[in-house]
Design a protein around this motif. Sequence first.
Motif, PDB file in Angstrom:
ATOM      1  N   TYR A  48       0.830  -1.211   0.000  1.00 31.02           N
ATOM      2  CA  TYR A  48       0.000   0.000   0.000  1.00 31.02           C
ATOM      3  C   TYR A  48       0.860   1.254   0.000  1.00 31.02           C
ATOM      4  CZ  TYR A  48      -3.792   3.209   0.953  1.00 31.02           C
ATOM      5  OH  TYR A  48      -4.699   4.227   0.846  1.00 31.02           O
ATOM      6  N   LYS A  49       0.551   2.154  -0.915  1.00 32.47           N
ATOM      7  CA  LYS A  49       1.253   3.443  -0.962  1.00 32.47           C
ATOM      8  C   LYS A  49       0.212   4.518  -1.198  1.00 32.47           C
ATOM      9  CE  LYS A  49       5.073   5.815  -3.205  1.00 32.47           C
ATOM     10  NZ  LYS A  49       5.921   5.843  -4.387  1.00 32.47           N
ATOM     11  N   GLY A  50       0.015   5.348  -0.236  1.00 33.80           N
ATOM     12  CA  GLY A  50      -0.984   6.391  -0.394  1.00 33.80           C
ATOM     13  C   GLY A  50      -1.455   6.852   0.967  1.00 33.80           C
ATOM     14  N   HIS A  51      -2.272   7.894   0.949  1.00 29.82           N
ATOM     15  CA  HIS A  51      -2.742   8.445   2.224  1.00 29.82           C
ATOM     16  C   HIS A  51      -4.262   8.389   2.334  1.00 29.82           C
ATOM     17  CE1 HIS A  51       1.325   9.630   3.261  1.00 29.82           C
ATOM     18  NE2 HIS A  51       1.464  10.033   2.007  1.00 29.82           N
ATOM     19  N   ALA A  52      -4.922   7.694   1.373  1.00 26.86           N
ATOM     20  CA  ALA A  52      -6.379   7.538   1.472  1.00 26.86           C
ATOM     21  C   ALA A  52      -6.676   6.504   2.562  1.00 26.86           C
ATOM     22  CB  ALA A  52      -6.929   7.050   0.133  1.00 26.86           C
ATOM     23  N   ASN A  70       2.782  -1.198   4.316  1.00 29.30           N
ATOM     24  CA  ASN A  70       2.665   0.220   3.985  1.00 29.30           C
ATOM     25  C   ASN A  70       3.997   0.785   3.510  1.00 29.30           C
ATOM     26  OD1 ASN A  70       1.192   2.735   3.992  1.00 29.30           O
ATOM     27  ND2 ASN A  70       2.430   3.337   5.752  1.00 29.30           N
ATOM     28  N   PHE A  71       3.931   1.617   2.480  1.00 22.74           N
ATOM     29  CA  PHE A  71       5.115   2.326   1.985  1.00 22.74           C
ATOM     30  C   PHE A  71       5.154   3.652   2.731  1.00 22.74           C
ATOM     31  CE2 PHE A  71       7.652   5.015  -0.669  1.00 22.74           C
ATOM     32  CZ  PHE A  71       8.445   4.216  -1.457  1.00 22.74           C
ATOM     33  N   GLY A  72       5.893   3.703   3.829  1.00 26.00           N
ATOM     34  CA  GLY A  72       5.932   4.917   4.641  1.00 26.00           C
ATOM     35  C   GLY A  72       6.015   4.536   6.100  1.00 26.00           C
ATOM     36  N   VAL A  73       6.567   5.438   6.895  1.00 25.96           N
ATOM     37  CA  VAL A  73       6.629   5.159   8.339  1.00 25.96           C
ATOM     38  C   VAL A  73       5.280   5.430   8.989  1.00 25.96           C
ATOM     39  CG1 VAL A  73       7.557   7.459   8.954  1.00 25.96           C
ATOM     40  CG2 VAL A  73       7.981   5.518  10.455  1.00 25.96           C
ATOM     41  N   GLY A  74       4.582   6.463   8.513  1.00 23.79           N
ATOM     42  CA  GLY A  74       3.297   6.844   9.089  1.00 23.79           C
ATOM     43  C   GLY A  74       2.200   5.954   8.526  1.00 23.79           C
ATOM     44  N   TYR A  75       1.440   5.328   9.398  1.00 27.85           N
ATOM     45  CA  TYR A  75       0.383   4.415   8.936  1.00 27.85           C
ATOM     46  C   TYR A  75      -0.984   4.866   9.457  1.00 27.85           C
ATOM     47  CZ  TYR A  75       1.749   2.589  13.492  1.00 27.85           C
ATOM     48  OH  TYR A  75       2.074   2.483  14.818  1.00 27.85           O
ATOM     49  N   VAL A  96      14.504   4.116   7.718  1.00 26.19           N
ATOM     50  CA  VAL A  96      15.233   4.366   6.465  1.00 26.19           C
ATOM     51  C   VAL A  96      15.006   5.788   5.943  1.00 26.19           C
ATOM     52  CG1 VAL A  96      15.376   1.964   5.756  1.00 26.19           C
ATOM     53  CG2 VAL A  96      13.367   3.287   5.112  1.00 26.19           C
ATOM     54  N   LEU A  97      13.971   6.477   6.450  1.00 28.63           N
ATOM     55  CA  LEU A  97      13.715   7.838   5.961  1.00 28.63           C
ATOM     56  C   LEU A  97      14.062   8.927   6.988  1.00 28.63           C
ATOM     57  CD1 LEU A  97      11.128   7.929   7.746  1.00 28.63           C
ATOM     58  CD2 LEU A  97       9.807   7.591   5.689  1.00 28.63           C
ATOM     59  N   ASN A  98      14.577   8.519   8.164  1.00 28.60           N
ATOM     60  CA  ASN A  98      14.837   9.514   9.217  1.00 28.60           C
ATOM     61  C   ASN A  98      15.730  10.661   8.741  1.00 28.60           C
ATOM     62  OD1 ASN A  98      13.459   7.710  10.793  1.00 28.60           O
ATOM     63  ND2 ASN A  98      15.184   7.128  12.082  1.00 28.60           N
ATOM     64  N   ALA A 229       5.247  16.329   9.665  1.00 27.15           N
ATOM     65  CA  ALA A 229       4.581  15.127  10.187  1.00 27.15           C
ATOM     66  C   ALA A 229       3.302  14.807   9.416  1.00 27.15           C
ATOM     67  CB  ALA A 229       4.307  15.316  11.674  1.00 27.15           C
ATOM     68  N   ARG A 230       2.194  15.335   9.872  1.00 29.56           N
ATOM     69  CA  ARG A 230       0.921  15.173   9.190  1.00 29.56           C
ATOM     70  C   ARG A 230       0.134  16.474   9.334  1.00 29.56           C
ATOM     71  NH1 ARG A 230       2.857  11.513   6.930  1.00 29.56           N
ATOM     72  NH2 ARG A 230       2.232   9.324   6.904  1.00 29.56           N
ATOM     73  N   GLY A 231      -0.637  16.808   8.301  1.00 30.03           N
ATOM     74  CA  GLY A 231      -1.440  18.025   8.344  1.00 30.03           C
ATOM     75  C   GLY A 231      -2.433  18.014   9.490  1.00 30.03           C
ATOM     76  N   PRO A 276       5.344  20.099  -1.299  1.00 29.59           N
ATOM     77  CA  PRO A 276       4.347  19.055  -1.600  1.00 29.59           C
ATOM     78  C   PRO A 276       4.704  17.672  -1.032  1.00 29.59           C
ATOM     79  CG  PRO A 276       5.718  19.428  -3.510  1.00 29.59           C
ATOM     80  CD  PRO A 276       6.232  20.358  -2.455  1.00 29.59           C
ATOM     81  N   HIS A 277       4.804  17.563   0.278  1.00 28.29           N
ATOM     82  CA  HIS A 277       5.072  16.286   0.973  1.00 28.29           C
ATOM     83  C   HIS A 277       6.269  15.554   0.351  1.00 28.29           C
ATOM     84  CE1 HIS A 277       3.036  12.934   3.533  1.00 28.29           C
ATOM     85  NE2 HIS A 277       4.358  12.813   3.557  1.00 28.29           N
ATOM     86  N   ILE A 278       7.448  16.203   0.476  1.00 24.51           N
ATOM     87  CA  ILE A 278       8.655  15.619  -0.129  1.00 24.51           C
ATOM     88  C   ILE A 278       9.649  15.116   0.916  1.00 24.51           C
ATOM     89  CG2 ILE A 278       8.511  16.910  -2.301  1.00 24.51           C
ATOM     90  CD1 ILE A 278      10.697  18.828  -1.066  1.00 24.51           C
ATOM     91  N   GLY A 279       9.167  14.956   2.162  1.00 22.30           N
ATOM     92  CA  GLY A 279      10.076  14.562   3.255  1.00 22.30           C
ATOM     93  C   GLY A 279      10.985  13.391   2.922  1.00 22.30           C
ATOM     94  N   SER A 280      10.434  12.353   2.337  1.00 25.92           N
ATOM     95  CA  SER A 280      11.246  11.153   2.052  1.00 25.92           C
ATOM     96  C   SER A 280      11.544  11.015   0.563  1.00 25.92           C
ATOM     97  CB  SER A 280      10.488   9.904   2.525  1.00 25.92           C
ATOM     98  OG  SER A 280       9.303   9.720   1.750  1.00 25.92           O
ATOM     99  N   ALA A 281      11.279  12.091  -0.190  1.00 26.94           N
ATOM    100  CA  ALA A 281      11.307  11.970  -1.648  1.00 26.94           C
ATOM    101  C   ALA A 281      12.699  12.131  -2.261  1.00 26.94           C
ATOM    102  CB  ALA A 281      10.324  12.963  -2.276  1.00 26.94           C
ATOM    103  N   THR A 285      16.297   7.187  -0.560  1.00 25.67           N
ATOM    104  CA  THR A 285      15.386   6.810   0.524  1.00 25.67           C
ATOM    105  C   THR A 285      14.171   6.075   0.001  1.00 25.67           C
ATOM    106  OG1 THR A 285      16.207   8.481   1.990  1.00 25.67           O
ATOM    107  CG2 THR A 285      13.943   7.787   2.367  1.00 25.67           C
ATOM    108  N   ARG A 286      13.624   6.535  -1.121  1.00 23.93           N
ATOM    109  CA  ARG A 286      12.454   5.843  -1.661  1.00 23.93           C
ATOM    110  C   ARG A 286      12.823   4.408  -2.076  1.00 23.93           C
ATOM    111  NH1 ARG A 286       8.088   9.393  -2.858  1.00 23.93           N
ATOM    112  NH2 ARG A 286       7.892  10.566  -0.908  1.00 23.93           N
ATOM    113  N   ALA A 287      14.061   4.214  -2.556  1.00 22.25           N
ATOM    114  CA  ALA A 287      14.486   2.853  -2.918  1.00 22.25           C
ATOM    115  C   ALA A 287      14.549   1.993  -1.655  1.00 22.25           C
ATOM    116  CB  ALA A 287      15.842   2.887  -3.621  1.00 22.25           C
ATOM    117  N   ALA A 288      15.062   2.572  -0.569  1.00 14.09           N
ATOM    118  CA  ALA A 288      15.162   1.808   0.691  1.00 14.09           C
ATOM    119  C   ALA A 288      13.772   1.511   1.251  1.00 14.09           C
ATOM    120  CB  ALA A 288      16.001   2.590   1.697  1.00 14.09           C
ATOM    121  N   MET A 289      12.857   2.467   1.114  1.00 14.58           N
ATOM    122  CA  MET A 289      11.483   2.236   1.594  1.00 14.58           C
ATOM    123  C   MET A 289      10.804   1.117   0.797  1.00 14.58           C
ATOM    124  SD  MET A 289      10.444   6.250   2.047  1.00 14.58           S
ATOM    125  CE  MET A 289       8.735   6.077   2.559  1.00 14.58           C
ATOM    126  N   GLY A 290      11.002   1.138  -0.519  1.00 17.45           N
ATOM    127  CA  GLY A 290      10.400   0.106  -1.374  1.00 17.45           C
ATOM    128  C   GLY A 290      10.959  -1.269  -1.025  1.00 17.45           C
TER     129      GLY A 290
END
Length: 313
Positions: A48-52, A70-75, A96-98, A229-231, A276-281, A285-290
């Motif tokens: 899962y990758k997304g915030h919906a 989940n693709f991301g630390v925040g779930y 991996v995204l710290n 963090a989160r809006g 535009p939510h680029i913290g881990s972009a 880092t995205r390769a390590a998250m994947g």
Amino acid sequence: MTRILAIGSYTDTDSAALAGMGAQALPSLDALASLPQDLRSGVEGLAYKGHAALGGDSMDLLPGLRVIANFGVGYDAIDVEAATARGIVVTNTPDVLNDDVADLAVGMLIAQNRGFEPAMAAVRSGDWSAKGDLPLARKMSGRRVGVLGLGRIGQEIAARLVPFKCEIHYWSRSPKSTPGWTFHDDPVALARAVDDMIVAVVGGPETEGLVSAQVIEALGTDGVLVNIARGSVIDEAALIEALEQGRIRGAALDVFRGEPHVDPRLARLPNLLPLPHIGSATVETRAAMGALQRRNLQAVLAGDAAVTPVNAV
Ligand code: 8YV
């Protein structure tokens, strides 16, 4: 038979790696219900990758589901309680995204204090030569900075601010053992004690609106508020009002309520630095998250313990 569904938008490398595991790609969670039932019934793993919001109703469309990676630390988008009740393991991609997120937070604080955005605009528009020097900005080194949430990312942010001679204050659920950083037991007290605040708490119901109108007020007219963090953590209406009225000097936000849609009143404020939510972009880092997402999927589907689970099933 499709054992894995990959929901969201992945890089070519991640898509190829997921396809190599036999995953079927699905652009968004909305498309789940329209998949044929026999396909849905065979699915055991969800990348899962997304915030919906991913709730029990979606899980029930996949009756054989064993793991949501989940693709991301925040779930916070995933109803973990509903997953646990259904025996589904939920995993995330911590650590991996710290570095990336902490780098960005400090960069945003520097950019906002030193006025990067108006300064760049002056060069690009020709105003520098036409109108001369800009008003002076603020010194960033030595400011008192409050870190709201001293988890993995919050600690990396605080540690990076030490070489900038910043005085570190923090709020957390409980005091931590730190190298001389000052604990505050409520966010308003933290805001009162510092010049700037960086929000690094987890998202979700327990931190909803934690940065309230009172916290923003307590930060004061010289304060800068940074959020990586989160809006949902910030009372956005109160922040807009405070920025419009100059009751806070500025804000730098990488996350928004309802993103990617940003309240137009917020987006047009000159004292806001929006990202535009680029913290881990980053590529790395995205390769390590994947890779971590896939290791979690593989582990659970092979009957092993997940690498980074967030629930106990
Ligand atoms: C997202 C994030 O994962 O890790 C998190 O919690 O918010 C981000 O890194 C990224 O935007 C992909 O959805």
